[in-house]
Design a protein around this motif. Structure first.
Motif, mmCIF file in Angstrom:
data_model
loop_
_atom_site.group_PDB
_atom_site.id
_atom_site.type_symbol
_atom_site.label_atom_id
_atom_site.label_comp_id
_atom_site.label_asym_id
_atom_site.label_seq_id
_atom_site.Cartn_x
_atom_site.Cartn_y
_atom_site.Cartn_z
ATOM 1 N N GLY A 1 -1.362 -21.331 -14.616
ATOM 2 C CA GLY A 1 -0.719 -20.444 -13.627
ATOM 3 C C GLY A 1 0.511 -21.338 -13.183
ATOM 4 N N MET A 2 1.443 -20.481 -12.596
ATOM 5 C CA MET A 2 2.636 -21.367 -11.973
ATOM 6 C C MET A 2 2.784 -20.961 -10.484
ATOM 7 N N MET A 3 3.118 -21.863 -9.776
ATOM 8 C CA MET A 3 3.295 -22.000 -8.386
ATOM 9 C C MET A 3 4.816 -21.900 -7.904
ATOM 10 N N ILE A 4 5.316 -20.835 -7.138
ATOM 11 C CA ILE A 4 6.768 -20.877 -6.943
ATOM 12 C C ILE A 4 6.895 -20.530 -5.546
ATOM 13 N N PHE A 5 7.576 -20.788 -4.688
ATOM 14 C CA PHE A 5 7.710 -20.435 -3.329
ATOM 15 C C PHE A 5 9.160 -19.862 -3.486
ATOM 16 N N LEU A 6 9.097 -18.460 -3.412
ATOM 17 C CA LEU A 6 10.455 -17.754 -3.429
ATOM 18 C C LEU A 6 11.237 -17.572 -2.315
ATOM 19 N N GLU A 7 10.761 -17.979 -1.080
ATOM 20 C CA GLU A 7 11.562 -18.141 0.159
ATOM 21 C C GLU A 7 12.628 -19.461 -0.362
ATOM 22 N N GLY A 8 12.080 -20.444 -0.836
ATOM 23 C CA GLY A 8 12.598 -21.531 -0.745
ATOM 24 C C GLY A 8 12.436 -22.550 0.032
ATOM 25 N N ASP B 1 9.227 -11.668 10.046
ATOM 26 C CA ASP B 1 8.233 -12.600 10.123
ATOM 27 C C ASP B 1 8.290 -13.490 8.603
ATOM 28 N N LEU B 2 9.126 -13.159 7.818
ATOM 29 C CA LEU B 2 9.449 -13.895 6.654
ATOM 30 C C LEU B 2 10.812 -14.249 6.349
ATOM 31 N N LEU B 3 11.001 -15.205 5.522
ATOM 32 C CA LEU B 3 12.293 -15.280 4.835
ATOM 33 C C LEU B 3 12.563 -14.495 3.690
ATOM 34 N N PRO B 4 13.749 -14.160 3.310
ATOM 35 C CA PRO B 4 13.807 -13.061 2.179
ATOM 36 C C PRO B 4 13.618 -13.974 0.770
ATOM 37 N N PRO B 5 13.208 -13.242 -0.204
ATOM 38 C CA PRO B 5 12.843 -14.180 -1.599
ATOM 39 C C PRO B 5 14.032 -14.419 -2.106
ATOM 40 N N ARG B 6 14.168 -15.521 -2.717
ATOM 41 C CA ARG B 6 15.352 -15.861 -3.636
ATOM 42 C C ARG B 6 15.206 -15.016 -4.993
ATOM 43 N N GLY C 1 16.919 -15.335 -8.059
ATOM 44 C CA GLY C 1 16.948 -15.952 -9.068
ATOM 45 C C GLY C 1 15.550 -16.482 -9.685
ATOM 46 N N GLY C 2 14.756 -17.169 -8.888
ATOM 47 C CA GLY C 2 13.578 -17.764 -9.313
ATOM 48 C C GLY C 2 12.631 -16.565 -9.471
ATOM 49 N N GLY C 3 12.515 -15.573 -8.737
ATOM 50 C CA GLY C 3 11.816 -14.366 -8.992
ATOM 51 C C GLY C 3 11.897 -13.561 -10.317
ATOM 52 N N GLY C 4 13.211 -13.358 -10.496
ATOM 53 C CA GLY C 4 13.569 -12.810 -11.686
ATOM 54 C C GLY C 4 13.447 -13.568 -12.778
ATOM 55 N N ALA C 5 13.688 -14.957 -12.630
ATOM 56 C CA ALA C 5 13.396 -15.693 -13.963
ATOM 57 C C ALA C 5 11.982 -15.700 -14.169
ATOM 58 N N LEU C 6 11.108 -15.567 -13.256
ATOM 59 C CA LEU C 6 9.539 -15.680 -13.529
ATOM 60 C C LEU C 6 9.133 -14.444 -13.938
ATOM 61 N N LEU C 7 9.535 -13.309 -13.405
ATOM 62 C CA LEU C 7 9.133 -12.066 -14.070
ATOM 63 C C LEU C 7 9.816 -11.969 -15.453
ATOM 64 N N GLY C 8 10.823 -12.369 -15.748
ATOM 65 C CA GLY C 8 11.601 -12.093 -17.055
ATOM 66 C C GLY C 8 10.993 -12.970 -18.292
ATOM 67 N N GLY D 1 16.496 -5.139 -14.488
ATOM 68 C CA GLY D 1 16.944 -4.200 -13.172
ATOM 69 C C GLY D 1 15.954 -3.867 -12.272
ATOM 70 N N ASP D 2 14.623 -4.008 -12.559
ATOM 71 C CA ASP D 2 13.699 -3.612 -11.775
ATOM 72 C C ASP D 2 13.016 -4.739 -10.851
ATOM 73 N N HIS D 3 13.283 -6.063 -11.159
ATOM 74 C CA HIS D 3 12.722 -7.216 -10.641
ATOM 75 C C HIS D 3 13.037 -7.158 -8.949
ATOM 76 N N GLU D 4 14.386 -6.865 -8.543
ATOM 77 C CA GLU D 4 14.369 -6.717 -6.998
ATOM 78 C C GLU D 4 13.674 -5.832 -6.277
ATOM 79 N N SER D 5 13.563 -4.614 -6.890
ATOM 80 C CA SER D 5 12.904 -3.643 -6.311
ATOM 81 C C SER D 5 11.277 -4.017 -6.201
ATOM 82 N N PHE D 6 10.811 -4.709 -7.320
ATOM 83 C CA PHE D 6 9.341 -5.061 -7.300
ATOM 84 C C PHE D 6 9.060 -6.217 -6.235
ATOM 85 N N LEU D 7 9.953 -7.122 -6.150
ATOM 86 C CA LEU D 7 9.924 -8.201 -5.370
ATOM 87 C C LEU D 7 9.938 -7.515 -3.888
ATOM 88 N N PHE D 8 10.852 -6.913 -3.559
ATOM 89 C CA PHE D 8 10.970 -6.320 -2.382
ATOM 90 C C PHE D 8 9.875 -5.374 -1.721
#
Length: 189
Positions: free
Chosen positions: A66-73, A103-108, A110-117, A168-175
């Motif tokens: 698996g891969m661990m990524i902290f999308l907030e940075g 209560d969160l920092l927004p996801p970055r 670029g990393g989320g899109g790269a992971l999904l793509g 084109g759907d990555h941002e909506s999914f992450l949000f």
């Protein structure tokens, strides 16, 4: 937390995407030589390289990895959130995200899109947590100022079949996942 509560019980090896600054911490720098890791430069000076690095880490995952990524940075603190609010233009996308997720920092993205793509077969697990606010820096994490804090965790899995196939759907999914994360964090005592 992901190692103890997810990887070990399932016999999964994790790869890590970490912020470049953590290479200054000897334990993480040495540990990262034993585990597949990518240290991302969050400065934005070479975003294409950072996105490619995340995608490369994801591309050839085996069934038992698996891969661990902290999308907030970085770790959330009210102070970091307030600093972003102060910097954001009032009606900008960032300002709207900060209002949406107090209560969160927004996801970055670029990393989320790269992971999904680059993901060709794996489900994605999200982790929401509360209680680490006292460990907002590596120093405070090590000095124990968070000791005896109540830590709350919430996990959910999104099957590969339900992940967006179009960039084109990555941002909506992450949000949507961040909305769920905000709701989860707000629901913790």
């Amino acid at each position: 937390i992901p190692v103890v509560f997810y990887a070990i019980p399932r016999g999964t090896t994790l790869r890590y995407v970490l912020k470049k600054e953590l290479q200054w911490e000897p334990c993480l720098d040495i540990g990262a030589t034993w585990l597949p890791s990518y240290f991302v430069d969050r400065s934005g000076q070479n975003s294409e390289a950072a996105v490619a690095g995340v995608a490369n880490m994801t591309a050839d995952l085996s069934d038992d990895e698996g891969m661990m990524i902290f999308l907030e940075g970085t770790r959330f603190t009210p102070k970091k959130h307030a600093a972003l609010v102060a910097k954001a233009k009032p009606e900008s996308s960032l300002a709207n995200q900060l209002k949406r997720w107090p209560d969160l920092l927004p996801p970055r993205l670029g990393g989320g899109g790269a992971l999904l793509g680059a993901n060709s077969q794996h489900d994605i697990v999200f982790c929401a947590h509360k209680g680490f606010e006292q460990s907002s820096s590596f120093r405070s994490l090590l000095n124990g100022s968070w000791w005896r804090s109540k830590i709350h965790l919430g996990y959910w899995r999104v099957p590969f079949s339900q992940l967006p196939k179009s960039a084109g759907d990555h941002e909506s999914f992450l949000f949507t996942q961040w909305d769920r994360m905000q709701e989860t964090v707000r629901g913790f005592p």
